[in-house]
Design a protein around this motif. Structure first.
Motif, PDB file in Angstrom:
ATOM      1  N   ALA A 207       1.387  -1.545  -0.206  1.00  0.00           N
ATOM      2  CA  ALA A 207      -0.206   0.026   0.345  1.00  0.00           C
ATOM      3  C   ALA A 207       1.099   1.224   0.263  1.00  0.00           C
ATOM      4  O   ALA A 207       0.571   1.871  -0.541  1.00  0.00           O
ATOM      5  CB  ALA A 207      -1.089  -0.031   1.371  1.00  0.00           C
ATOM      6  N   LEU A 208       1.894   1.234   0.704  1.00  0.00           N
ATOM      7  CA  LEU A 208       2.816   2.405   0.864  1.00  0.00           C
ATOM      8  C   LEU A 208       3.366   2.548  -0.598  1.00  0.00           C
ATOM      9  O   LEU A 208       3.493   4.067  -0.692  1.00  0.00           O
ATOM     10  CB  LEU A 208       3.657   2.400   1.525  1.00  0.00           C
ATOM     11  CG  LEU A 208       3.315   2.129   3.229  1.00  0.00           C
ATOM     12  CD1 LEU A 208       4.746   1.670   3.510  1.00  0.00           C
ATOM     13  CD2 LEU A 208       3.024   3.160   3.838  1.00  0.00           C
ATOM     14  N   VAL A 209       3.862   1.653  -1.123  1.00  0.00           N
ATOM     15  CA  VAL A 209       4.612   1.839  -2.516  1.00  0.00           C
ATOM     16  C   VAL A 209       3.525   2.788  -3.589  1.00  0.00           C
ATOM     17  O   VAL A 209       4.155   3.241  -4.862  1.00  0.00           O
ATOM     18  CB  VAL A 209       5.072   0.659  -3.476  1.00  0.00           C
ATOM     19  CG1 VAL A 209       5.513   0.950  -4.632  1.00  0.00           C
ATOM     20  CG2 VAL A 209       6.562  -0.061  -1.802  1.00  0.00           C
ATOM     21  N   ASP A 210       2.114   1.202  -4.000  1.00  0.00           N
ATOM     22  CA  ASP A 210       0.612   2.151  -4.615  1.00  0.00           C
ATOM     23  C   ASP A 210       0.929   3.599  -3.949  1.00  0.00           C
ATOM     24  O   ASP A 210       0.340   4.980  -5.213  1.00  0.00           O
ATOM     25  CB  ASP A 210      -0.159   1.750  -4.249  1.00  0.00           C
ATOM     26  CG  ASP A 210      -0.085   0.068  -4.792  1.00  0.00           C
ATOM     27  OD1 ASP A 210       0.529  -0.617  -4.971  1.00  0.00           O
ATOM     28  OD2 ASP A 210      -1.895  -0.377  -4.189  1.00  0.00           O
TER      29      ASP A 210
ATOM     30  N   ARG B  96       3.433   5.354  -5.119  1.00  0.00           N
ATOM     31  CA  ARG B  96       3.174   6.309  -6.698  1.00  0.00           C
ATOM     32  C   ARG B  96       4.951   5.877  -7.316  1.00  0.00           C
ATOM     33  O   ARG B  96       5.349   7.023  -8.356  1.00  0.00           O
ATOM     34  CB  ARG B  96       2.385   7.241  -7.232  1.00  0.00           C
ATOM     35  CG  ARG B  96       1.563   7.685  -6.994  1.00  0.00           C
ATOM     36  CD  ARG B  96       0.481   9.061  -6.965  1.00  0.00           C
ATOM     37  NE  ARG B  96      -0.227   9.914  -6.536  1.00  0.00           N
ATOM     38  CZ  ARG B  96      -0.922  10.525  -6.119  1.00  0.00           C
ATOM     39  NH1 ARG B  96       0.049  11.621  -6.384  1.00  0.00           N
ATOM     40  NH2 ARG B  96      -1.731  10.609  -5.284  1.00  0.00           N
ATOM     41  N   VAL B  97       5.334   4.699  -6.956  1.00  0.00           N
ATOM     42  CA  VAL B  97       6.795   5.177  -6.734  1.00  0.00           C
ATOM     43  C   VAL B  97       6.696   4.372  -8.587  1.00  0.00           C
ATOM     44  O   VAL B  97       5.815   3.370  -9.173  1.00  0.00           O
ATOM     45  CB  VAL B  97       7.332   3.531  -6.123  1.00  0.00           C
ATOM     46  CG1 VAL B  97       8.560   3.507  -6.586  1.00  0.00           C
ATOM     47  CG2 VAL B  97       7.398   4.136  -4.332  1.00  0.00           C
ATOM     48  N   ASP B  98       7.798   4.752  -9.051  1.00  0.00           N
ATOM     49  CA  ASP B  98       7.613   4.780 -10.978  1.00  0.00           C
ATOM     50  C   ASP B  98       9.095   4.432 -11.050  1.00  0.00           C
ATOM     51  O   ASP B  98      10.261   4.325 -10.161  1.00  0.00           O
ATOM     52  CB  ASP B  98       7.632   5.708 -11.299  1.00  0.00           C
ATOM     53  CG  ASP B  98       6.800   5.068 -12.733  1.00  0.00           C
ATOM     54  OD1 ASP B  98       6.437   3.980 -13.557  1.00  0.00           O
ATOM     55  OD2 ASP B  98       5.735   5.960 -13.428  1.00  0.00           O
TER      56      ASP B  98
ATOM     57  N   LEU C 186       9.456  -4.318  -3.049  1.00  0.00           N
ATOM     58  CA  LEU C 186       8.480  -3.715  -4.017  1.00  0.00           C
ATOM     59  C   LEU C 186       8.278  -2.331  -4.396  1.00  0.00           C
ATOM     60  O   LEU C 186       8.466  -2.473  -6.052  1.00  0.00           O
ATOM     61  CB  LEU C 186       7.057  -4.385  -3.162  1.00  0.00           C
ATOM     62  CG  LEU C 186       6.711  -5.074  -2.324  1.00  0.00           C
ATOM     63  CD1 LEU C 186       5.434  -4.706  -1.645  1.00  0.00           C
ATOM     64  CD2 LEU C 186       6.333  -5.739  -3.437  1.00  0.00           C
ATOM     65  N   ALA C 187       9.348  -1.606  -4.199  1.00  0.00           N
ATOM     66  CA  ALA C 187       9.769  -0.374  -4.678  1.00  0.00           C
ATOM     67  C   ALA C 187      11.170  -1.021  -5.881  1.00  0.00           C
ATOM     68  O   ALA C 187      10.572   0.168  -6.696  1.00  0.00           O
ATOM     69  CB  ALA C 187      10.321   0.462  -3.414  1.00  0.00           C
TER      70      ALA C 187
END
Ligand SMILES: NC(=O)c1ccc[n+]([C@@H]2O[C@H](COP(=O)([O-])OP(=O)(O)OC[C@H]3O[C@@H](n4cnc5c(N)ncnc54)[C@H](OP(=O)(O)O)[C@@H]3O)[C@@H](O)[C@H]2O)c1
Length: 314
Positions: free
Chosen positions: A135-138, A141-143, A164-165
């Motif tokens: 949820a944090l990475v979402d 909006r890590v890209d 995940l990042a």
């Protein structure tokens, strides 16, 4: 059934014999095989919910767990008797939690089929920490191409957030003392900074003088977060899991500040199951203890220095 419960807020958690809960309509009763330990468990035992939830005592501790569906209540359609499930089994308003031989979950709640090939002790370590990381990475909006600092990277949430990042394409800087720097790189960190050496900002700026795009912070208090936020470029995002961000102050500096407060959902757990099945997310167990030693494990987590997840064998 045997369970770890507290008789009042602040009491030492103790092995207690309590009645087995009955699943109500829309609920499943799960025979727990393992429970996952989170810092929230001792925070709740200390009284974190005392102003928001009317809690009966004894209060069974624990949220995360994995086990086998033993009974299904009326109207249950998604999960079936005998299915291996993992998720969150926390109902403090009924005194129920996951550190017990039997626990309750809602069929439409934060519970899902266990990832293929995963054993119960591993699955129990996943829900809160990894769903939070996802949820944090979402939320950030890590890209691809971004630089993301993970503060508290060596803990349960942090280890998943680093993976995940990195998978989202970011360059990841992870905080780690010396003993964990290699592990952080294996999980996908491009760089590590050692928070025990002081001047975290100086260590980051030495490599990223132009600043960074996002901070995912699991540990800093408000003063430290305010300082670390100076690393962000305009338009950057700072997310705290421990309520250390002042969103208005951030906005005044053209930054986005978020105090993340979320619960795992079945949808997040299903995404985690897919990532685990695909070999894209690993959860490292630091410690496995029998139910009778849960109180010691909680005390150890409170003392700090986590290097992965602690799991309780029921
Ligand atoms: N808001 C929410 O929805 C939500 C959800 C999940 C978790 N949380 C909260 O998030 C926090 C982290 O959870 P967790 O399960 O990841 O905890 P954890 O497994 O206990 O890990 C904490 C990690 O942070 C490291 N650490 C401590 N101080 C640090 C510092 N100043 N700089 C960098 N790293 C530091 C620790 O290692 P060292 O001691 O060796 O430094 C440890 O590895 C907890 O307070 C938890 O309650 C909130």
């Amino acid at each position: 059934m045997r369970a770890i419960a507290v008789s009042e807020y602040g009491a030492t958690p103790a092995l207690t014999n309590l009645p087995r809960p009955e699943p109500g309509p829309g609920e499943i009763l799960v025979r727990m095989v393992a429970a996952g330990l989170n810092p929230l468990d001792w925070k709740i035992a200390d009284g974190m919910l005392k102003d928001s939830v009317d809690v009966p005592f004894p209060l069974i501790l624990g949220r995360d767990g994995a086990g086998v569906v033993d009974e299904v209540g009326e109207g249950v359609t998604r999960l079936r008797h005998g299915e291996q499930v993992y998720g969150v089994f926390s109902h403090p308003e009924r005194g129920l939690g996951s550190y017990a031989e039997y626990a309750i979950a809602r069929d439409d709640g934060p519970v899902a089929k266990m990832p293929d090939g995963m054993i119960y002790t591993q699955a129990a370590a996943v829900p809160t920490a990894s769903a939070t990381a996802l949820a944090l990475v979402d939320e950030a909006r890590v890209d691809t191409g971004q630089t993301v600092l993970v503060v508290g990277a060596t803990g349960g949430v942090g280890q998943s957030a680093v993976q995940l990042a990195s998978r989202a394409g970011a360059k990841v800087i992870a905080t780690a003392r010396d003993d964990m720097a290699g592990t952080m790189r294996l999980l996908g960190a491009d760089e590590t900074v050692d928070h025990s050496r002081g001047d975290l900002n100086g260590q980051v700026l030495a490599v990223h003088s132009e600043g960074i795009d996002a901070v995912l912070d699991m540990v800093s208090d408000a003063t430290a977060a305010e300082h670390i936020a100076q690393l962000l470029r305009p338009g950057g995002t700072y997310i705290s899991t421990v309520h250390s961000v002042n969103p208005d102050a951030m906005e005044a500096r053209e930054l986005r500040g978020v105090n993340y407060e979320g619960e795992p959902t079945a949808a997040l757990l299903e995404r985690l199951s897919d990532l685990i099945d695909a070999g894209a997310l690993r959860v490292h167990l630091e410690r496995e203890v029998p139910l009778a030693e849960a109180a010691d494990a909680l005390a150890a987590n409170r003392a700090g220095g986590a290097r992965g997840k602690t799991v309780i064998r029921i």
